[in-house]
Design a protein around this motif. Structure first.
Motif, PDB file in Angstrom:
ATOM      1  N   GLU A  99      13.618  -6.654 -11.338  1.00  0.00           N
ATOM      2  CA  GLU A  99      12.201  -6.477 -11.035  1.00  0.00           C
ATOM      3  C   GLU A  99      11.468  -7.814 -10.919  1.00  0.00           C
ATOM      4  O   GLU A  99      10.611  -7.988 -10.037  1.00  0.00           O
ATOM      5  N   ASP A 100      11.782  -8.747 -11.812  1.00  0.00           N
ATOM      6  CA  ASP A 100      10.978  -9.963 -11.942  1.00  0.00           C
ATOM      7  C   ASP A 100      11.441 -11.120 -11.064  1.00  0.00           C
ATOM      8  O   ASP A 100      10.636 -11.968 -10.672  1.00  0.00           O
ATOM      9  N   ILE A 101      12.751 -11.204 -10.778  1.00  0.00           N
ATOM     10  CA  ILE A 101      13.285 -12.362 -10.052  1.00  0.00           C
ATOM     11  C   ILE A 101      13.621 -11.944  -8.624  1.00  0.00           C
ATOM     12  O   ILE A 101      14.568 -11.197  -8.396  1.00  0.00           O
ATOM     13  N   THR A 102      12.840 -12.447  -7.678  1.00  0.00           N
ATOM     14  CA  THR A 102      13.071 -12.127  -6.277  1.00  0.00           C
ATOM     15  C   THR A 102      13.158 -13.419  -5.468  1.00  0.00           C
ATOM     16  O   THR A 102      12.783 -14.498  -5.938  1.00  0.00           O
ATOM     17  N   GLU A 103      13.633 -13.294  -4.243  1.00  0.00           N
ATOM     18  CA  GLU A 103      13.823 -14.458  -3.385  1.00  0.00           C
ATOM     19  C   GLU A 103      12.495 -15.071  -2.942  1.00  0.00           C
ATOM     20  O   GLU A 103      12.442 -16.221  -2.506  1.00  0.00           O
ATOM     21  N   GLN A 104      11.406 -14.316  -3.045  1.00  0.00           N
ATOM     22  CA  GLN A 104      10.107 -14.808  -2.598  1.00  0.00           C
ATOM     23  C   GLN A 104       9.418 -15.692  -3.637  1.00  0.00           C
ATOM     24  O   GLN A 104       8.395 -16.322  -3.343  1.00  0.00           O
ATOM     25  N   LEU A 105       9.956 -15.775  -4.849  1.00  0.00           N
ATOM     26  CA  LEU A 105       9.295 -16.527  -5.901  1.00  0.00           C
ATOM     27  C   LEU A 105       9.265 -18.018  -5.594  1.00  0.00           C
ATOM     28  O   LEU A 105      10.244 -18.590  -5.107  1.00  0.00           O
TER      29      LEU A 105
END
Length: 316
Positions: free
Chosen positions: A190-196
């Motif tokens: 949920e928290d770690i995505t490629e857009q971060l």
């Protein structure tokens, strides 16, 4: 003189698990092994005298572990440590100690006799004989987030490699387990995505008490960050100077179990009477079990059983 007659535990050098760099010197590693053996002997004697229960940990036996296996073992370990399945670990040291795993800092003396509590190449070391046996994790104190990851990494060796000493890539497995323990799978997805962006990872560090670099690797391990994006993020880290000094400070945790055990057995000023009974010099005993300070930087008072590490932002 009692030191020369006491029966030391037999801990084979190759059974110890280290978190260290490849450049770590053999001489320092042997010194740490000797220091650890004495630490293990002292902790085992004291905990056995008080009837402290051994840790109820899961343990891996399969020849090869997939990422899914590691995720499951990390979940089982959280349950064994009585941690919430999907929340940040507020105080990993205290969780380990509640489960019967002794934790202690390492402080080696330099050639001049001065105490040196740091090592540039070594981070931690651990040993567990298996179910029903005591366990001890030792670490060189550093930053709060590094210490927490080192403890989780050494716990990984205990869970994953006590019965799998032949594991082909134990360090990689331990890194992945440590990240899975500190940032559970569902929340990581949920928290770690490629857009971060890096500032988003700094925010996550403040939430989870895990370094930005470890969070990036965690995202890659679960498939949310591809290799191209991972490389880009690490390049940005280097450009900002964050590979060596990250923003967001994580409060340091301090062990308490061995200190409280020492006081219960030997009184409020325990070092001298304990050193005679345990056959160990007071200065070495103090290195293994330092007197705790009342306050820990970035954390609530250390003597509060449910103390919670406060992950704080630091301007950069």
């Amino acid at each position: 003189m009692k030191f020369f007659y006491v029966q030391a535990p037999v801990i084979p050098m190759d059974s110890l698990r280290f978190r260290k760099k490849a450049s770590a010197s053999v001489t320092t590693t042997r010194r740490i092994h000797a220091f650890y053996a004495e630490s293990f002997r002292v902790s085992e004697v004291m905990l056995n005298r008080l009837g402290y229960p051994p840790p109820p940990l899961p343990h891996a036996t399969a020849e090869k572990l997939s990422q899914e296996d590691i995720e499951e073992l990390a979940e089982d370990t959280r349950e064994a440590l009585r941690l919430a399945p999907d929340q940040p670990v507020p105080h990993l040291t205290r969780a380990l100690e509640r489960a019967g795993i002794a934790v202690a800092p390492i402080a080696l003396n330099d050639m001049g006799g001065e105490e040196n509590g740091t090592s540039s190449d070594h981070f931690g070391v651990s040993y567990w004989g298996g179910p029903g046996e005591p366990a001890l994790i030792e670490y060189f104190p550093g930053s709060g987030d590094r210490d927490r990851f080192t403890l989780a990494h050494e716990l990984a060796h205990i869970v994953l490699h006590t019965f799998r000493p032949w594991a082909p890539e134990p360090e990689d497995e331990a890194h992945r387990f440590a990240a899975a323990l500190l940032v559970p799978f569902r929340r990581a997805c949920e928290d770690i995505t490629e857009q971060l962006m890096l500032t988003d990872f700094a925010r996550l560090k403040a939430t989870w008490g895990v370094s930005i670099q470890a969070l990036i690797m965690r995202g890659a391990a679960i498939g949310n960050i591809d290799d191209v994006r991972k490389r880009s993020l690490f390049v940005q880290l280097s450009q900002r100077g964050w590979r060596k000094s990250e923003p967001v400070s994580v409060g340091q945790e301090r062990p308490l179990l061995l200190w409280k055990t020492l006081q219960r057995l030997y009184g409020v000023r325990p070092y001298v009477p304990a050193s005679e009974d345990l056959a160990i010099p007071p200065t070495v005993l103090r290195s293994i079990i330092p007197t705790p300070t009342r306050e820990v930087s970035g954390a609530t008072p250390i003597d509060a059983p449910s103390s919670v590490v406060k992950f704080q932002r630091r301007s950069h």
